[in-house]
Write a protein that holds these residues in place. Structure first.
Motif, PDB file in Angstrom:
ATOM      1  N   LYS A  66      37.570  14.284  27.558  1.00 14.66           N
ATOM      2  CA  LYS A  66      38.877  13.989  28.429  1.00 14.66           C
ATOM      3  C   LYS A  66      40.178  13.734  27.415  1.00 14.66           C
ATOM      4  N   ARG A  67      39.933  13.453  26.204  1.00 17.98           N
ATOM      5  CA  ARG A  67      40.908  13.418  25.485  1.00 17.98           C
ATOM      6  C   ARG A  67      41.625  14.856  25.062  1.00 17.98           C
ATOM      7  N   ILE A  68      40.595  15.648  25.134  1.00 16.51           N
ATOM      8  CA  ILE A  68      40.818  17.158  24.659  1.00 16.51           C
ATOM      9  C   ILE A  68      41.838  17.592  25.844  1.00 16.51           C
ATOM     10  N   LYS A  69      41.251  17.396  27.163  1.00 13.68           N
ATOM     11  CA  LYS A  69      42.206  17.712  28.302  1.00 13.68           C
ATOM     12  C   LYS A  69      43.413  17.208  28.456  1.00 13.68           C
ATOM     13  N   GLN A  70      43.572  15.995  27.984  1.00 16.48           N
ATOM     14  CA  GLN A  70      44.750  15.040  28.032  1.00 16.48           C
ATOM     15  C   GLN A  70      45.835  15.732  27.083  1.00 16.48           C
ATOM     16  N   TYR A  71      45.146  15.941  25.743  1.00 14.77           N
ATOM     17  CA  TYR A  71      45.949  16.447  24.679  1.00 14.77           C
ATOM     18  C   TYR A  71      46.372  17.846  24.851  1.00 14.77           C
ATOM     19  N   GLN A  72      45.559  18.729  25.561  1.00 11.94           N
ATOM     20  CA  GLN A  72      46.096  20.038  25.831  1.00 11.94           C
ATOM     21  C   GLN A  72      47.056  20.126  26.917  1.00 11.94           C
ATOM     22  N   ALA A  84      54.717  17.274  24.253  1.00 12.32           N
ATOM     23  CA  ALA A  84      55.020  16.280  24.327  1.00 12.32           C
ATOM     24  C   ALA A  84      53.812  15.724  23.248  1.00 12.32           C
ATOM     25  N   ALA A  85      53.044  16.618  22.396  1.00 10.07           N
ATOM     26  CA  ALA A  85      51.956  16.380  21.575  1.00 10.07           C
ATOM     27  C   ALA A  85      52.145  17.426  20.678  1.00 10.07           C
ATOM     28  N   ASN A  86      51.500  17.072  19.345  1.00 13.93           N
ATOM     29  CA  ASN A  86      51.464  18.130  18.288  1.00 13.93           C
ATOM     30  C   ASN A  86      49.827  18.703  18.596  1.00 13.93           C
ATOM     31  N   LYS A  87      49.979  19.944  18.154  1.00 20.20           N
ATOM     32  CA  LYS A  87      48.587  20.735  18.169  1.00 20.20           C
ATOM     33  C   LYS A  87      47.419  20.181  17.125  1.00 20.20           C
ATOM     34  N   PHE A  88      48.017  19.417  16.107  1.00 22.54           N
ATOM     35  CA  PHE A  88      46.875  18.882  15.175  1.00 22.54           C
ATOM     36  C   PHE A  88      46.017  17.962  15.945  1.00 22.54           C
ATOM     37  N   ASP A  89      46.582  16.999  16.919  1.00 22.02           N
ATOM     38  CA  ASP A  89      45.934  16.070  17.568  1.00 22.02           C
ATOM     39  C   ASP A  89      44.928  16.703  18.312  1.00 22.02           C
ATOM     40  N   LEU A  90      45.112  17.765  19.139  1.00 18.98           N
ATOM     41  CA  LEU A  90      44.356  18.825  19.870  1.00 18.98           C
ATOM     42  C   LEU A  90      43.000  19.107  19.130  1.00 18.98           C
ATOM     43  N   GLU A  91      43.581  19.767  17.771  1.00 16.65           N
ATOM     44  CA  GLU A  91      42.460  20.398  17.210  1.00 16.65           C
ATOM     45  C   GLU A  91      41.478  19.326  16.689  1.00 16.65           C
ATOM     46  N   GLN A  92      42.088  17.943  16.296  1.00 16.61           N
ATOM     47  CA  GLN A  92      41.183  16.946  15.693  1.00 16.61           C
ATOM     48  C   GLN A  92      40.235  16.464  16.784  1.00 16.61           C
ATOM     49  N   ALA A  93      40.668  16.276  18.275  1.00 24.27           N
ATOM     50  CA  ALA A  93      39.854  16.131  19.210  1.00 24.27           C
ATOM     51  C   ALA A  93      38.676  17.054  19.470  1.00 24.27           C
TER      52      ALA A  93
END
Length: 207
Positions: free
Chosen positions: A73-79, A86-95
């Motif tokens: 769910k977090r991946i979807k939100q970060y994407q 509104a968010a950096n790509k690092f948070d998405l990759e970490q998720a």
């Protein structure tokens, strides 16, 4: 296979059925029995713990699956946030890395649970196969121990004893010859010949 501990007979000695001829050192066989008895006790304890271990694996899988669902769910939100700037790509990759790790842990837990279930459900004649296997080995070891005391199978005569204390004897090796005191002779007759044969009749043998 064993080391001769004591020889009870001599050359030209008559023996009766059940007389002890010689003994083999029982210590290695006794040690094997103790080892198998310990293995059997440990295996029974292991088998009895399978149910609780399987239940713990099931709960662990459910917990990991819940964490994976949340991570996805977090991946979807970060994407969505990354796409919106509104968010950096690092948070998405970490998720995404967290989800991959959780998936690997789930696969490992499922494999462990499957292995435990296979072991638990493996039965032979209504008993756990591993327990049954060790029991069979234990019975064989007890029988081997019983064979360390060698008895005369019948009344007889021993013409020559060359077996010495301390010698190593193998199952296929003959210790000495025992000549049976009473020997039986089997003869074959045609049906017509039997009409002339009666109990007590004398016979002449040609060897």
């Amino acid at each position: 296979l064993g080391r001769v501990k004591k020889v009870y007979v001599k050359t030209n000695q008559e023996v009766k059925k059940g007389d002890t001829l010689f003994t083999i050192d029982p210590l290695p066989y006794q040690q094997e029995i103790k080892s198998l008895e310990a293995q059997l006790s440990n295996m029974k304890s292991t088998v009895s713990s399978y149910n609780s271990d399987i239940d713990a694996s099931r709960k662990n899988i459910l917990s990991l699956q819940s964490q994976l669902d949340l991570s996805n769910k977090r991946i979807k939100q970060y994407q969505e946030l990354v796409n919106a700037g509104a968010a950096n790509k690092f948070d998405l990759e970490q998720a995404m890395s967290t989800s991959q790790d959780l998936q690997s842990r789930i696969s490992a837990a499922q494999a462990q649970k499957s292995s435990l279930e296979t072991k638990y459900n493996s039965n032979y004649n209504g008993e756990n196969a591993s327990v049954s296997e060790i029991k069979a080995k234990l019975e064989q070891a007890k029988w081997n121990l019983s064979q360390t005391v060698v008895l005369a199978p019948t009344d007889g005569f021993i013409p020559n004893v060359q077996l010495n204390e301390g010698a190593i004897i193998a199952p296929i090796k003959s210790a000495f010859v025992l000549i049976q005191k009473q020997q039986s002779i089997i003869a074959f007759f045609s049906q017509n010949e039997l009409e002339a044969v009666k109990n007590g009749d004398e016979v002449e043998l040609a060897l």
